[in-house]
Design an enzyme around this catalytic site. Structure first.
Site, PDB file in Angstrom:
ATOM      1  N   LYS A 177     101.834 -11.073  66.202  1.00 58.27           N
ATOM      2  CA  LYS A 177     100.483 -10.692  66.581  1.00 58.27           C
ATOM      3  C   LYS A 177      99.648 -10.424  65.336  1.00 58.27           C
ATOM      4  O   LYS A 177     100.113  -9.812  64.377  1.00 58.27           O
ATOM      5  CB  LYS A 177     100.510  -9.455  67.480  1.00 58.27           C
ATOM      6  CG  LYS A 177     101.050  -9.736  68.874  1.00 58.27           C
ATOM      7  CD  LYS A 177     100.860  -8.540  69.791  1.00 58.27           C
ATOM      8  CE  LYS A 177     101.338  -8.861  71.206  1.00 58.27           C
ATOM      9  NZ  LYS A 177     101.135  -7.725  72.135  1.00 58.27           N
ATOM     10  N   GLY A 178      98.413 -10.878  65.369  1.00 59.29           N
ATOM     11  CA  GLY A 178      97.541 -10.703  64.225  1.00 59.29           C
ATOM     12  C   GLY A 178      96.905  -9.328  64.189  1.00 59.29           C
ATOM     13  O   GLY A 178      96.795  -8.642  65.207  1.00 59.29           O
ATOM     14  N   LYS A 187      91.155 -17.857  70.039  1.00 54.67           N
ATOM     15  CA  LYS A 187      91.241 -16.706  69.148  1.00 54.67           C
ATOM     16  C   LYS A 187      90.009 -15.819  69.343  1.00 54.67           C
ATOM     17  O   LYS A 187      88.875 -16.293  69.202  1.00 54.67           O
ATOM     18  CB  LYS A 187      91.343 -17.161  67.689  1.00 54.67           C
ATOM     19  CG  LYS A 187      92.496 -18.135  67.451  1.00 54.67           C
ATOM     20  CD  LYS A 187      92.520 -18.677  66.032  1.00 54.67           C
ATOM     21  CE  LYS A 187      92.922 -17.632  65.028  1.00 54.67           C
ATOM     22  NZ  LYS A 187      93.147 -18.239  63.684  1.00 54.67           N
ATOM     23  N   ASP A 189      90.411 -27.055  61.526  1.00 58.06           N
ATOM     24  CA  ASP A 189      89.018 -26.946  61.961  1.00 58.06           C
ATOM     25  C   ASP A 189      88.959 -26.049  63.194  1.00 58.06           C
ATOM     26  O   ASP A 189      89.738 -26.215  64.138  1.00 58.06           O
ATOM     27  CB  ASP A 189      88.479 -28.337  62.296  1.00 58.06           C
ATOM     28  CG  ASP A 189      86.968 -28.344  62.460  1.00 58.06           C
ATOM     29  OD1 ASP A 189      86.310 -27.402  61.990  1.00 58.06           O
ATOM     30  OD2 ASP A 189      86.443 -29.297  63.072  1.00 58.06           O
TER      31      ASP A 189
END
Length: 533
Positions: free
Chosen positions: A309-310, A326, A361
């Site tokens: 997890k970020g 995101k 991208d």
């Protein structure tokens, strides 16, 4: 009419900047190409902002009047009905209406929406194509092709290039078609320009068989030469990768170019092909339509994405669809000193910078709606706990006010655990090359943890977490100051001052956890600074 005039201005300016790439290549003016590459990305936003401002003055109190916009859409549809690039002008209209009306989800009354199947042009006698047949030998075919794409600069050795291309093609055809024979070679008339390269894009045909033909040209002081001959779908897909800068192509018909590209890369999403040509907003539209068409023909549910997890983003995905979503969290982990504005700026920075095949991208969306039933309860709880300022549940709808989409990759930290030692060794080697490639493009990832890198379907390691990305030239690489006592070393906070762009290379070994064989490989291939050297 004002909206269509604005679209025409945008299209013409986009085309004008794209056409200059030929001159930059001929003159080896790489700095000007980079300037144009960045400038072209700003054209659309400036034109949309200008026409929106004009419409506010034209409409006054009627600016948000729905009947006015219904009538405007109908009239606009008649104006563009016979246009060559109708779909691009529709997307432009939608951008204007969404900017003015703040549309949440999709308003099919006011926006141009098509979630059904689409067919791209593929005319046999298109003016976009050159067609070559072999009369004498294959070398003569390539000699003619190179002559047709002659630029205002000499070839270094055109005869040698033609001979090598003929030999390479005949070897390839003998291998894949069991014969060196082919019926024709078709090439798109415009050259494709990117960075220091120009590309001839074509296909080799034999009855119902098709192979890509991509010839990258380079221009040195000694002249122009063919750098490679690419004949496979995989190689073509890498050239048009979502990790690279956008091409500049002098064409009045992007849709025909995309149709041709789709014929040689059938697995490549149409959205990515439009984006690769610089039509990123229409690429985003095509991605959106493909996603909702997929949702209408599937039943799986969005879930939390695999991987660590970020600290800044909540990431989720749909198992049956090759995209991750995101969302910026409301609050970041204490270790992060950045703000939401910093994160937005970082993603904008990556959008405008050359991604050199090593950065994914990302497409930015606002005000999307999804059916609540398509989300797992665990994901809903996660989104409301971490991003309630961005995500809300209203009845049977989930409303997302802002998110980024990226192609789903295999997280590198999971890849090295799950794919076996040989794949892991190859991936870590490419991880080192990825950092080197980014550095060559003046990019420092900021956070070198392997969880921030992923592996593409072509086994290429790329970077996808941008909250700490920065220019390499802005980084202040420092030597770790010596501690005065043991208490300093075990303290939670450093015993010395640290500025935002300070980096301590001595810490790389500490924080880049890897199993011993992978660590040994990385250290044998890439030099880690020791003691601040």
């Amino acid at each position: 009419t004002a909206i269509l005039d604005a679209y025409d201005h945008y299209f013409n300016e986009f085309h004008r900047v794209s056409a200059r790439a030929r001159l930059h290549f001929e003159q080896r003016n790489w700095a000007q190409w980079q300037h144009d590459s960045t400038a072209r990305l700003s054209v659309r936003e400036a034109v949309v902002a200008h026409v929106v401002q004009g419409l506010r003055a034209i409409l006054g109190d009627l600016l948000h009047n729905v009947p006015v916009w219904l009538a405007t859409k109908d009239f606009y549809a008649t104006l563009i009905a016979r246009r060559q690039n109708l779909e691009l002008s529709e997307t432009f209209f939608n951008s204007v209406t969404r900017r003015i009306l703040g549309t949440v989800g999709v308003d099919q009354r006011i926006e141009f929406v098509w979630f059904g199947a689409t067919m791209l042009p593929g005319r046999e006698q298109s003016d976009m194509l050159r067609r070559y047949v072999r009369i004498t030998d294959t070398t003569d075919v390539f000699r003619t092709i190179l002559a047709d794409y002659a630029l205002d600069a000499p070839y270094r050795d055109v005869e040698r290039d033609a001979l090598l291309l003929a030999q390479a093609l005949e070897r390839e055809l003998s291998c894949v078609w069991e014969s060196p024979d082919f019926e024709s070679i078709e090439t798109l008339r415009p050259l494709f320009f990117r960075n220091k390269g120009a590309y001839i894009i074509g296909r080799i045909r034999k009855r119902n068989r098709v192979l890509p033909l991509i010839l990258p040209l380079l221009h040195t002081e000694a002249g122009i030469f063919v750098d490679a001959a690419l004949f496979t779908e995989e190689e073509a897909s890498k050239v048009f990768s979502f990790t690279r800068a956008y091409f500049h192509v002098d064409t009045e018909s992007p849709v025909e170019v995309v149709g041709f590209l789709k014929s040689i890369m059938p697995l490549k999403p149409i959205a990515e092909l439009y984006t690769a040509l610089g039509w990123n907003k229409h690429g985003k539209t095509m991605l959106y339509r493909a996603l909702y068409r997929h949702l209408g023909n599937s039943s799986d549910r969005f879930e939390i994405a695999r991987g660590a997890k970020g600290m800044v983003m909540t990431v989720f995905t749909l198992p049956s669809y090759d995209i991750v979503f995101k969302i910026i969290k409301d609050r970041f982990a204490e270790a992060k000193t950045i703000t939401r504005r910093d994160v937005l700026a970082s993603y904008q920075f990556v959008f405008k910078h050359d991604r050199v095949g090593r950065m994914v991208d990302a497409q930015e969306f606002e005000n999307l709606t999804f059916a609540r039933e398509r989300f797992t309860d665990e994901l809903i709880d996660e989104l409301l706990a971490t991003a309630a300022n961005t995500v809300s549940v209203e009845g049977d709808q989930v409303i997302v006010r802002h998110l980024y989409t990226e192609r789903r990759l295999y997280p590198l930290d999971l890849y090295i655990k799950e794919m076996g030692s040989q794949h892991a060794l190859a991936a870590i080697r490419d991880y080192g090359y990825a950092i080197a490639d980014l550095a060559a493009a003046n990019i420092f990832p900021g956070d070198l943890f392997i969880k921030n890198f992923g592996v593409t379907r072509h086994d290429r390691v790329v970077f996808y977490d941008y909250d700490e990305v920065m220019l390499l030239t802005d980084v202040n690489f420092r030597k770790m100051p010596a501690s005065s006592n043991y208490d300093d070393e075990i303290a939670a906070q450093p015993w010395f001052s640290v500025q935002p762009y300070d980096v301590f290379p001595e810490e790389f070994r500490t924080f880049l956890w890897l199993p011993r064989p992978l660590r040994t490989l990385l250290e044998s291939k890439f030099v880690f600074p020791i003691h601040g050297d």
